[in-house]
Design an enzyme around this catalytic site. Structure first.
Site, PDB file in Angstrom:
ATOM      1  CB  SER A 153     -10.943 -10.981  -4.916  1.00 49.98           C
ATOM      2  OG  SER A 153     -11.538  -9.813  -5.437  1.00 49.98           O
ATOM      3  CE1 TYR A 166      -7.982  -7.779  -1.782  1.00 47.12           C
ATOM      4  CE2 TYR A 166      -8.893  -7.529  -3.989  1.00 47.12           C
ATOM      5  CZ  TYR A 166      -9.011  -7.971  -2.686  1.00 47.12           C
ATOM      6  OH  TYR A 166     -10.158  -8.631  -2.294  1.00 47.12           O
TER       7      TYR A 166
END
Length: 261
Positions: A153, A166
């Protein structure tokens, strides 16, 4: 993969077996669609059996074999058994896309407990490791080489307030892939990272629908739209195919130009 390399069309995945975790929706289903469209036999893996079966039914309309398997990627034995089953049923495991992930809670770092942190990393980093390790074991045993892909990401590159687990996981995925790329090249196995930008999926749809958020972020995307599952279909087929046989240890960023603007 000598046989694959000899094909006239390097993007023809007939006879190729591809595994996608988190393949029941969103980016995972987009990758599975691209792989199936190119002729690959596709195995979609996830925790929701109903979602998986819906995805499998959609994929089967393209004519290639599809198998849906329920598996929790944080369960080491379950992952081991699932990858062994894939090879037992299809005779090979040629590419694996570790896409399963969770967003976690939006908690300030000062208030984030270790248990909360680990609940996210267990899926987003440990699960990726287990998935790709077991896929690689099957590939090495078969001696046909293969392709490993981890989904990261932009959070690996940009600060993400209230999402420390995350962000740490996604940065770790890239480092894990780089390590595998170097170590496994001797077995003919390549490893690369896909790094999506702002994609409209079940995980992000609520945030993207927020007018305050979209008015700030969307103007910074040169492509002037959110990414969709179809935007990863071709990239997945490329990374699985012999067309990418000399590309390893790389990051393919798919963000509509967001990071450059």
């Amino acid at each position: 993969m000598t046989d694959d390399a000899a094909r006239t069309d390097p993007f023809d995945l007939t006879g190729h077996v591809a595994v996608i975790t988190g393949g029941g929706s969103g980016i995972g289903l987009g990758m599975a669609t691209g792989l199936s469209r190119a002729g690959a036999s596709v195995v979609v893996i996830g925790r929701n059996p109903h979602r998986l079966e819906d995805a499998a039914a959609q994929l089967r309309t393209q004519g290639s074999p599809v198998l849906a398997l329920t598996c929790d990627v944080t369960d080491e034995q379950a992952v081991t058994d699932t990858m062994a089953r894939v090879r037992a049923e299809f005779g090979s495991l040629d590419s694996c896309f570790a896409n399963a992930g969770v967003r976690g809670t939006f908690t300030p770092v000062l208030d984030t407990s270790l248990a909360e942190f680990r609940a996210t990393t267990a899926v987003d980093l440990d699960g990726v490791f287990l998935t790709l390790r077991e896929a690689a074991r099957q590939m090495v045993a078969a001696g046909r080489g293969g392709s490993l892909v981890g989904v990261s990401s932009l959070g690996a590159l940009q600060g993400m307030p209230r999402q420390p687990a995350y962000a740490a996981s996604k940065a770790g995925v890239t480092a894990l892939i780089d390590s595998m790329a170097v170590e496994l090249a001797r077995h003919g196995i390549r490893a690369n990272t896909i790094q999506p930008g702002w994609f409209d999926t079940d995980m992000t749809s609520a945030g993207l629908a927020d007018e305050r958020f979209s008015s700030r972020v969307l103007p910074r995307v040169p492509a002037r739209r959110w990414g969709g599952p179809e935007d990863v279909a071709g990239v997945a087929a490329y990374l699985a195919s012999p067309a990418s046989r000399y590309q390893t240890g790389d990051v393919l960023r798919i963000d509509g130009g967001y990071l450059k603007f």
